[in-house]
Scaffold this active site. Structure first.
Site, PDB file in Angstrom:
ATOM      1  N   ALA A  72       0.848  -1.202   0.000  1.00  0.00           N
ATOM      2  CA  ALA A  72       0.000   0.000   0.000  1.00  0.00           C
ATOM      3  C   ALA A  72       0.876   1.242   0.000  1.00  0.00           C
ATOM      4  O   ALA A  72       0.533   2.252  -0.615  1.00  0.00           O
ATOM      5  CB  ALA A  72      -0.908  -0.004   1.214  1.00  0.00           C
ATOM      6  N   THR A 226       8.146  -7.420 -13.146  1.00  0.00           N
ATOM      7  CA  THR A 226       7.381  -8.657 -13.326  1.00  0.00           C
ATOM      8  C   THR A 226       6.451  -8.882 -12.143  1.00  0.00           C
ATOM      9  O   THR A 226       6.881  -8.831 -10.988  1.00  0.00           O
ATOM     10  CB  THR A 226       8.361  -9.848 -13.442  1.00  0.00           C
ATOM     11  OG1 THR A 226       9.253  -9.575 -14.510  1.00  0.00           O
ATOM     12  CG2 THR A 226       7.625 -11.154 -13.688  1.00  0.00           C
ATOM     13  N   CYS A 308       4.346   0.698  14.149  1.00  0.00           N
ATOM     14  CA  CYS A 308       5.493   1.579  13.877  1.00  0.00           C
ATOM     15  C   CYS A 308       5.797   2.413  15.116  1.00  0.00           C
ATOM     16  O   CYS A 308       6.930   2.563  15.527  1.00  0.00           O
ATOM     17  CB  CYS A 308       5.203   2.522  12.716  1.00  0.00           C
ATOM     18  SG  CYS A 308       4.207   1.787  11.434  1.00  0.00           S
TER      19      CYS A 308
HETATM   20  N1  PLP Z   1      -2.006   2.740   5.573  1.00  0.00           N
HETATM   21  C1  PLP Z   1      -2.506   2.194   6.688  1.00  0.00           C
HETATM   22  C2  PLP Z   1      -3.747   2.760   7.292  1.00  0.00           C
HETATM   23  C3  PLP Z   1      -1.872   1.099   7.272  1.00  0.00           C
HETATM   24  O1  PLP Z   1      -2.368   0.569   8.387  1.00  0.00           O
HETATM   25  C4  PLP Z   1      -0.698   0.590   6.671  1.00  0.00           C
HETATM   26  C5  PLP Z   1       0.048  -0.522   7.299  1.00  0.00           C
HETATM   27  O2  PLP Z   1       0.093  -0.635   8.501  1.00  0.00           O
HETATM   28  C6  PLP Z   1      -0.234   1.180   5.491  1.00  0.00           C
HETATM   29  C7  PLP Z   1      -0.916   2.253   4.969  1.00  0.00           C
HETATM   30  C8  PLP Z   1       0.974   0.656   4.772  1.00  0.00           C
HETATM   31  O3  PLP Z   1       0.699  -0.602   4.244  1.00  0.00           O
HETATM   32  P1  PLP Z   1       1.891  -1.518   3.640  1.00  0.00           P
HETATM   33  O4  PLP Z   1       2.676  -1.974   4.812  1.00  0.00           O
HETATM   34  O5  PLP Z   1       1.231  -2.590   2.884  1.00  0.00           O
HETATM   35  O6  PLP Z   1       2.705  -0.673   2.762  1.00  0.00           O
END
Ligand code: PLP
Length: 361
Positions: A72, A226, A308
């Site tokens: 994400a 890929t 985090c």
């Molecule tokens: N956005 C939110 C709300 C999340 O909780 C997270 C992951 O904890 C992310 C973005 C980032 O996702 P990814 O670790 O798949 O990059």
């Protein structure tokens, strides 16, 4: 071990694992083809990727395209940095409770970034003032730390009327509640029982983006490299199962939430108790040392604020943004549960957490 950290990641669904296996075949198998090769094995792998894309697309509103990414975070970077508004240095606005993938990327764009405030319930006001000439606004659907659901439908309409783009981080919403309307939407497979290492950006038809990663021109030129058929297939199956089970999962999560409130009577809920995804219980206890609690309760996997934030050991930025004192933020824990959590696990975890908390007082 009791796993109560569903916002950090979720267990892989058995259906998704099963779907992935044939694309992980070694020598002698037919599943390791490159989906961008034009021979038969390549075409088979490509077909698997396209089935997965359709399954993932079913999570989103209609009228857009799914671009597979590695996470994400990558999807968010592509959306914000790749958009015309982001590149041209137009003003950007993001909520005060965005994940750092959005906040840090917005702050790195050439335009000025405005932080949209939230109230004590961890909610953005749908009528919040937007900066003059705003080019892109990003507000998440479900907050990862406290679980509150933001009024993204109203915000999208307002932002659209201003001629700006609306980006939504739907990472914690996807597969759990219907995803709201937006121009650009980012999700991550491992948050809804898919594999780690794959995410997606949904791009509304008509929106032009510039790639962040150049090369072989895969994903319509937006994300070269890929694709992994196994990861795509796993994400696709996880999306399919999540959609099929959305109501059933929601009922299960609601019953766990109701029981959890009974199990933690001496704790206060952080963020709105009403407007939230109920698989996220963020609660605080007076005078608690959460780091000590987590190391004392070794049998339960849970978190202090976000994963985090717990690594950095700083009080959570999100809890500070909703007006909690440093002491209150430091005394907060997040219990995340979902599809595979049992009532017995929740009850045992509550017993262990409450007992360890009482020993501190
Ligand atoms: N956005 C939110 C709300 C999340 O909780 C997270 C992951 O904890 C992310 C973005 C980032 O996702 P990814 O670790 O798949 O990059």
């Amino acid at each position: 071990m009791i796993y109560l950290d569903y916002q950090a990641t979720t267990p892989l669904a058995p259906e998704a694992r099963e779907e992935m296996l044939r694309w992980l075949d070694g020598p002698g198998g037919a599943g390791f083809g490159n989906p961008h090769s034009i021979h038969r094995m390549g075409r088979q792998a490509e077909a698997a990727v396209e089935i997965a894309r359709e399954r993932v697309a079913a999570l989103f509103p209609s009228g857009g395209t799914v671009v597979f990414t590695g996470s994400a975070t990558e999807a968010i970077n592509l959306a914000l940095r790749g958009s015309e508004a982001g590149r041209a240095g137009r003003p950007v606005a993001v909520s005060a409770i965005e994940h750092s993938a959005v906040l840090d990327t917005a702050l790195d764009l050439p335009g000025d970034t405005t932080i949209l405030p939230v109230d004590r319930d961890a909610l953005v006001d749908p009528q919040v003032a937007l900066p003059e000439g705003v080019g892109i606004v990003s507000v998440m659907q479900v907050n990862n730390e406290v679980g509150t659901i933001q009024p993204v439908a109203d915000l999208y309409e307002r932002v659209k009327a201003r001629g700006a783009l609306f980006m939504c981080d739907a990472v914690q919403a996807a597969g759990k509640i219907p995803i709201g309307e937006a121009d650009l939407i980012a999700i991550s497979a491992h948050k809804f029982h898919g594999p780690k290492g794959i995410g997606a950006l949904w791009v509304r038809d008509g929106i032009e983006l510039a790639p962040e990663i150049t090369g072989g021109g895969q994903e319509g030129g937006l994300r070269s490299g890929t694709l992994s058929p196994a990861l795509c297939a796993g994400m696709g199956m996880a999306a399919k199962v999540a959609l099929e089970r959305m109501d059933q999962d929601a009922v299960h999560v609601a019953s766990l939430w109701d029981r959890a409130l009974e199990l933690f009577p001496d704790w206060q809920v952080n963020g709105s108790a009403a407007q939230r995804y109920r698989g996220n219980l963020n609660i605080r206890h007076k005078g608690l040392d959460v780091s000590r609690l987590i190391s004392d309760v070794r049998e339960v996997m849970f978190s202090a604020g976000s994963a985090c934030a717990s690594e950095s050991n700083k009080p959570s930025r999100i809890l500070s943004a909703i007006g909690l004192t440093q002491e209150q933020a430091r005394g907060s824990i997040r219990l995340g549960f979902g599809r595979y959590t049992t009532l017995e696990e929740l009850e045992r975890a509550a017993e262990l957490v409450n007992c360890a908390a009482a020993q501190q007082g």
